[in-house]
Scaffold this motif. Structure first.
Motif, mmCIF file in Angstrom:
data_model
loop_
_atom_site.group_PDB
_atom_site.id
_atom_site.type_symbol
_atom_site.label_atom_id
_atom_site.label_comp_id
_atom_site.label_asym_id
_atom_site.label_seq_id
_atom_site.Cartn_x
_atom_site.Cartn_y
_atom_site.Cartn_z
ATOM 1 N N UNK A 191 11.942 2.891 -0.429
ATOM 2 C CA UNK A 191 10.753 2.629 -1.453
ATOM 3 C C UNK A 191 10.408 4.224 -1.645
ATOM 4 N N UNK A 192 11.462 5.003 -2.386
ATOM 5 C CA UNK A 192 11.739 6.401 -2.479
ATOM 6 C C UNK A 192 10.174 6.890 -3.303
ATOM 7 N N UNK A 193 9.845 6.571 -4.186
ATOM 8 C CA UNK A 193 8.638 7.031 -5.052
ATOM 9 C C UNK A 193 7.228 6.793 -4.293
ATOM 10 N N UNK A 196 7.183 9.534 -1.751
ATOM 11 C CA UNK A 196 6.858 10.829 -2.214
ATOM 12 C C UNK A 196 5.443 10.889 -2.776
ATOM 13 N N UNK A 197 4.799 9.754 -3.375
ATOM 14 C CA UNK A 197 3.287 9.542 -3.595
ATOM 15 C C UNK A 197 2.336 9.837 -2.395
ATOM 16 N N UNK A 198 2.780 9.035 -1.265
ATOM 17 C CA UNK A 198 2.133 9.265 -0.169
ATOM 18 C C UNK A 198 2.257 10.789 0.368
ATOM 19 N N UNK A 199 3.398 11.255 0.392
ATOM 20 C CA UNK A 199 3.273 12.762 0.839
ATOM 21 C C UNK A 199 2.676 13.744 0.083
ATOM 22 N N UNK A 200 2.594 13.451 -1.384
ATOM 23 C CA UNK A 200 1.854 14.275 -2.136
ATOM 24 C C UNK A 200 0.517 14.215 -1.692
ATOM 25 N N UNK A 201 0.052 13.036 -1.534
ATOM 26 C CA UNK A 201 -1.519 12.839 -1.181
ATOM 27 C C UNK A 201 -1.684 13.521 0.079
ATOM 28 N N UNK A 202 -0.904 13.371 0.940
ATOM 29 C CA UNK A 202 -1.089 14.059 2.321
ATOM 30 C C UNK A 202 -1.311 15.717 1.842
ATOM 31 N N UNK A 203 -0.294 16.269 1.264
ATOM 32 C CA UNK A 203 -0.445 17.655 1.009
ATOM 33 C C UNK A 203 -1.600 18.044 0.671
ATOM 34 N N UNK A 241 17.006 1.023 -4.383
ATOM 35 C CA UNK A 241 15.750 2.030 -4.336
ATOM 36 C C UNK A 241 14.581 1.332 -5.053
ATOM 37 N N UNK A 242 13.440 1.924 -4.907
ATOM 38 C CA UNK A 242 12.195 1.135 -5.358
ATOM 39 C C UNK A 242 11.099 2.090 -5.442
ATOM 40 N N UNK A 243 10.139 1.506 -5.923
ATOM 41 C CA UNK A 243 8.798 2.388 -6.058
ATOM 42 C C UNK A 243 8.731 3.363 -7.034
ATOM 43 N N UNK A 244 9.723 3.569 -7.892
ATOM 44 C CA UNK A 244 9.807 4.683 -8.799
ATOM 45 C C UNK A 244 8.427 5.310 -9.334
ATOM 46 N N UNK A 245 8.313 6.701 -9.124
ATOM 47 C CA UNK A 245 7.213 7.253 -9.706
ATOM 48 C C UNK A 245 7.680 8.428 -10.917
ATOM 49 N N UNK A 246 8.902 8.584 -10.959
ATOM 50 C CA UNK A 246 9.520 9.377 -11.890
ATOM 51 C C UNK A 246 11.027 8.988 -12.444
ATOM 52 N N UNK A 247 11.333 9.601 -13.240
ATOM 53 C CA UNK A 247 12.693 9.422 -13.894
ATOM 54 C C UNK A 247 13.802 9.584 -12.767
ATOM 55 N N UNK A 248 13.757 10.693 -11.947
ATOM 56 C CA UNK A 248 14.471 10.994 -10.923
ATOM 57 C C UNK A 248 14.556 10.039 -9.877
ATOM 58 N N UNK A 249 13.592 9.037 -9.866
ATOM 59 C CA UNK A 249 13.922 8.013 -8.616
ATOM 60 C C UNK A 249 14.909 7.092 -9.245
ATOM 61 N N UNK A 250 15.435 7.290 -10.282
ATOM 62 C CA UNK A 250 16.539 6.359 -10.834
ATOM 63 C C UNK A 250 17.706 7.586 -10.763
#
Length: 348
Positions: A191-193, A196-203, A241-250
């Motif tokens: 669940x790639x995106x 990423x979303x979680x790590x961005x939140x932590x930062x 791959x899942x949870x896309x939050x941006x085009x790069x997640x494809x």
């Protein structure tokens, strides 16, 4: 544009659709989608979409039929997903067990109970031959898989954020399928995106100084490592791959044998519109310094990155998994609240 058709023609990478309206599903199939995922937020999304009236009609029927909010919610979700199953059925019939799947994942409050996961999954199979059970890779989900694989149930192992989860679920599938002699279709995610979303939140929350350029790579780095590892070890199954939050997640995984699930609105539509070149990105090399910085500054990235970063009993409480599950709970709560309001109106 015919971006996904070109991806399909030039590479083994495949496009799956996520949480679609009926209208989206038809557009996506003609654009090259091969299968579809839904999750416990599906009914909420339908209730907030252009298909709201049909979703409300189904909610109204469920509210009158069931006294229990959760039973009503299960019924609503199954009715909504059944419509999508029917749209994808011709693809399944063309290549049974290889495409045309639609996943369903039930009440997120039941995710800690292996018995309930098994019971729900077997019930979903009655919705259509192309139904695939979506099972979280947690301690309870792994126990459920031990029982569902011998049933010949098509499996989509989900909520995989860490390398250790992917290894554990692939090894479980190998062992159980060998012991029982059945090898049902098997997909396992990254669940790639959401990672990423979680790590961005932590930062952001903790004020960690890490370059956005470095952080951008986090989810894709773990996904690529997972892909390389499963190829080296020759595990059965197909990585999603899942949870896309941006085009790069494809686009970052084009060229792989991965199947990648994305929303029609905001992701698939934009890729068709922008019509990027089909570039083989799966083998992109990222400097070791990027990995080192992410491992040093973000302990949860390190836990996702290392092969033994997490134990089975830690999967359910791993930050990114909790973050994902919370979105499911929010969606389910929205549905049950809508059911209660509808029932109250029916009584007056």
């Amino acid at each position: 544009g015919d971006y996904f058709l070109r991806v399909k023609e030039l590479t083994p990478t495949r496009f799956w659709l996520n949480n679609p309206t009926l209208h989206d599903a038809r557009l996506a199939i003609s654009a090259g989608a091969v299968s579809c995922t839904t999750n416990p937020t599906y009914a909420m999304k339908e209730l907030q979409s252009g298909e709201r009236q049909e979703a409300l009609r189904i909610v109204s029927e469920a509210a009158g039929r069931y006294a229990s909010d959760d039973e009503a919610a299960e019924w609503v979700q199954q009715r909504l997903v059944k419509r999508i199953l029917e749209e994808f059925l011709p693809l399944y019939e063309a290549e049974p067990g290889r495409q045309g799947f639609v996943s369903i994942q039930g009440n997120p409050y039941s995710d800690t109970d292996a018995d309930e996961i098994v019971e729900h999954s077997l019930r979903y199979r009655e919705l259509g031959r192309n139904c695939i059970a979506k099972i979280p890779v947690t301690a309870a989900g792994m126990q459920a898989l031990e029982r569902l694989i011998p049933e010949g149930m098509a499996i989509l192992a989900t909520e995989v954020m860490a390398l250790s989860q992917a290894i554990d679920v692939c090894e479980l599938y190998e062992r159980v399928s060998r012991d029982c002699g059945k090898q049902p279709p098997f997909y396992f995610t990254h669940i790639t995106g959401i990672l990423d979303e979680y790590l961005q939140g932590v930062v952001k929350r903790e004020g960690i100084e890490v370059s956005p350029d470095v952080l951008w790579h986090a989810g894709a780095l773990v996904a690529r490592k997972q892909y390389r590892l499963i190829k080296q070890r020759g595990y059965a199954g197909i990585m999603l791959g899942g949870g896309a939050r941006g085009l790069h997640h494809f686009t970052e995984f084009v060229g792989s044998e991965m199947h990648i699930t994305i929303n029609w609105v905001g992701t698939a539509e934009r890729l068709i519109e922008e019509d990027p070149v089909v570039a083989w990105r799966i083998d992109t090399k990222v400097p070791q310094s990027v990995v080192n910085e992410l491992c040093d500054k973000l302990p949860d990235f390190r836990r996702a990155w290392e092969e033994d970063g997490l134990g089975v009993e830690e999967y359910e409480t791993f930050g990114p998994v909790v973050h994902f599950r919370n979105s499911f709970i929010k969606g389910w709560d929205y549905l049950t609240a809508t059911i209660r309001e509808t029932r109250a109106r029916q009584r007056t």
